[in-house]
Design an enzyme around this catalytic site. Sequence first.
Site, short mmCIF file in Angstrom:
data_model
loop_
_atom_site.label_atom_id
_atom_site.label_comp_id
_atom_site.label_asym_id
_atom_site.label_seq_id
_atom_site.Cartn_x
_atom_site.Cartn_y
_atom_site.Cartn_z
N HIS A 1 42.32 2.58 -70.45
CA HIS A 1 41.57 1.72 -71.37
C HIS A 1 42.41 1.40 -72.58
O HIS A 1 41.93 1.34 -73.70
CB HIS A 1 40.28 2.38 -71.81
CG HIS A 1 39.43 2.72 -70.65
ND1 HIS A 1 39.36 3.98 -70.13
CD2 HIS A 1 38.66 1.94 -69.87
CE1 HIS A 1 38.57 3.96 -69.08
NE2 HIS A 1 38.14 2.74 -68.90
N HIS B 1 27.87 -1.63 -85.27
CA HIS B 1 26.49 -1.14 -85.24
C HIS B 1 25.45 -2.22 -85.59
O HIS B 1 24.39 -2.31 -84.95
CB HIS B 1 26.31 0.07 -86.15
CG HIS B 1 24.95 0.68 -86.03
ND1 HIS B 1 24.47 1.18 -84.83
CD2 HIS B 1 23.93 0.83 -86.91
CE1 HIS B 1 23.24 1.62 -85.00
NE2 HIS B 1 22.88 1.41 -86.25
P1 ADP Z 1 29.13 3.15 -80.98
O1 ADP Z 1 29.35 4.43 -81.70
O2 ADP Z 1 29.17 3.32 -79.48
O3 ADP Z 1 29.98 2.03 -81.50
P2 ADP Z 1 26.92 2.15 -82.58
O4 ADP Z 1 27.97 1.74 -83.55
O5 ADP Z 1 25.90 1.13 -82.21
O6 ADP Z 1 27.57 2.74 -81.27
O7 ADP Z 1 26.10 3.37 -83.15
C1 ADP Z 1 26.71 4.38 -83.92
C2 ADP Z 1 25.64 5.39 -84.24
O8 ADP Z 1 25.19 6.02 -83.06
C3 ADP Z 1 26.11 6.49 -85.13
O9 ADP Z 1 26.03 6.12 -86.48
C4 ADP Z 1 25.15 7.63 -84.79
O10 ADP Z 1 23.99 7.57 -85.59
C5 ADP Z 1 24.72 7.30 -83.39
N1 ADP Z 1 25.29 8.26 -82.42
C6 ADP Z 1 26.54 8.32 -81.92
N2 ADP Z 1 26.64 9.34 -81.02
C7 ADP Z 1 25.42 9.94 -81.00
C8 ADP Z 1 24.86 11.04 -80.28
N3 ADP Z 1 25.60 11.73 -79.40
N4 ADP Z 1 23.56 11.36 -80.50
C9 ADP Z 1 22.81 10.66 -81.38
N5 ADP Z 1 23.29 9.61 -82.08
C10 ADP Z 1 24.56 9.25 -81.88
MG MG Z 2 29.91 1.46 -83.49
#
Ligand code: ADP
Ligand code: MG
Length: 580
Positions: free
Chosen positions: A217, A397
Amino acid sequence: MTKLFNDPARFAEEALAGFCDANANLVRQVPGGAIRRHRSAAPKVAVLAGGGSGHYPAFAGFIGPGLVDGAVVGNIFTSPSAQQAYAVAKAADQGAGVVFAYGNYAGDVMNFGLATERLAAEAVAVDNVVVTDDIASAAPGESAKRRGIAGDFTVFKVMGAAAEAGASLAEVVRLGRKANSSTRTIGSAFHGCTFPGADAALFTLGEMQMGLGLGIHGEPGLLDMALPTADELGRELVARILAETPSGSGQRIAVVLNGLGSTKYEELFVLWGTVAPLLRGAGYELVMPEVGELVTSLDMAAVSLTVTWLDDELEPLWCAPAESPAYKRGNVASPAGQDDWIEAGGTVPGGARYSAGDDSKAYARRCVAALEAAARAVHDAEAMLGDLDAIAGDGDHGRGMVRGIDAAVAAAVGTLGLGAGAGTVLAEAGDAWADKAGGTSGVLWGAGLRSLGETLGDSTAPTPGRLLEAVNAFAARIQGLGKAEPGDKTMVDALVPLTAAFGRHLAEGVDVAAAWTAAAVEATAAAAATAGLRPRLGRARPLAEKSIGTPDPGATSLAMVFTVMGPHLANINQLAAAKQ
Ligand code: ADP
Ligand code: MG
């Protein structure tokens, strides 16, 4: 560089459509991916490979007799959603069971796991085989943590042949796991890949450098070293693989020398000129070796060497005929079911009507209004949430929440229109959220909403006790799936105070709406307080120090969504009054 694309965001989608058209004799596109064009004469176990795009011929290129029955196709280097996996499984299932086979990555494990639960709940026999062949990615004692790379191919080949021969689901799974535990891969990269539309590679190495221990990746190698000759590289790869020879293994091996995108076949053959004699010199018989591109990484310049130690069970499966768009071996007997065209796949219950109690339908309208209010708040906060995530995460996010909530609203409105009750409306909204959001938070939100809906059910409007149970089910699902503890700096740091406060206020006899509001206030304060924490999970973990002083994006958005949903979801006394 990836030169040919239209809208970069649609690259994977357009590539899949083109692939399915060009190979229409063997494959057909279904929601979530592609499956075989022809159904086998007798029902057989459906072997479904999956993962992100960018790895062609993995995974859709292996669809066909003797190999896999379908592929679940995610975006570039991104796990497909649970909904995609579920939809492809429903399209490919012939009643003899389904097995998902994929490399060991957190997103894939979570999404295929969720689809597995959902299929099992519908009494579909289903299991998973996770490939962990990359010896560079964890120590031998921690082999379950290893990534899956080109060894995907030998494992899928064994499973596909076993299923074609009529093996049961348990047998296909056993053989797949056996092949995985007999497979070792190590690779080496010379230049990183470039995303469509990006103007730079994900990593670069000096002209005379090489990274040993590649990922597929765009991860750089684990060990940078001076660029060796083909001969020196061959010795290095063979020595590292043989150092991990499985105990009790025999002298017959399947070997794959794999190119990852822009290493020429001639370069591979030059390298083979070193690898093959070394393996033979070590006393091995090379059984039907493969030199070519089997698992790639966009346009990465790299090679990998895979060895699968064979035994009397695995060898005939490795050698069995196969016919797929990208890989052919021997002659596949013409499948008797040739003319039996599979009906269009998909799981959308076209025109289905639901049965639900009137009170639950009235509450379902509240649920839709709650999701719409949440959508407005999330749209307004998109940039702020993105900025929070950019400090130590990947900045997506806000976008992910917008995509998720918009899909959830659309699904909820549609499901309500078909006469569903609150439980189904929220469950469908959750599935749509997980399907469209992308990212860790999307998977968790989607699964949580589904649990919330399933707990509420479709027969009546919730009592305060049932609403508490449903919010607790939402939280339990998210904690069970993501395995985060309070203090890890995730959405769980807002969620745990929220459910605790809601339960406490209700127990004290506070009115439901006021209890919810008070709980949302506590969750908002808890989300703000995550600024003081250091992330121990998720994408922000490697940059933990940078994150101190900034609240967690997922906790912030969770508190926000629960705050605005309160007036709609928690006004259940008013609902009863309106009915009278
Ligand atoms: P990614 O991290 O895949 O880019 P997002 O940016 O949409 O996804 O979301 C990030 C958020 O996801 C973090 O701020 C945290 O609150 C939540 N998160 C990440 N990993 C976990 C986990 N294992 N359990 C609960 N919440 C998590
Ligand atoms: Mg993210």
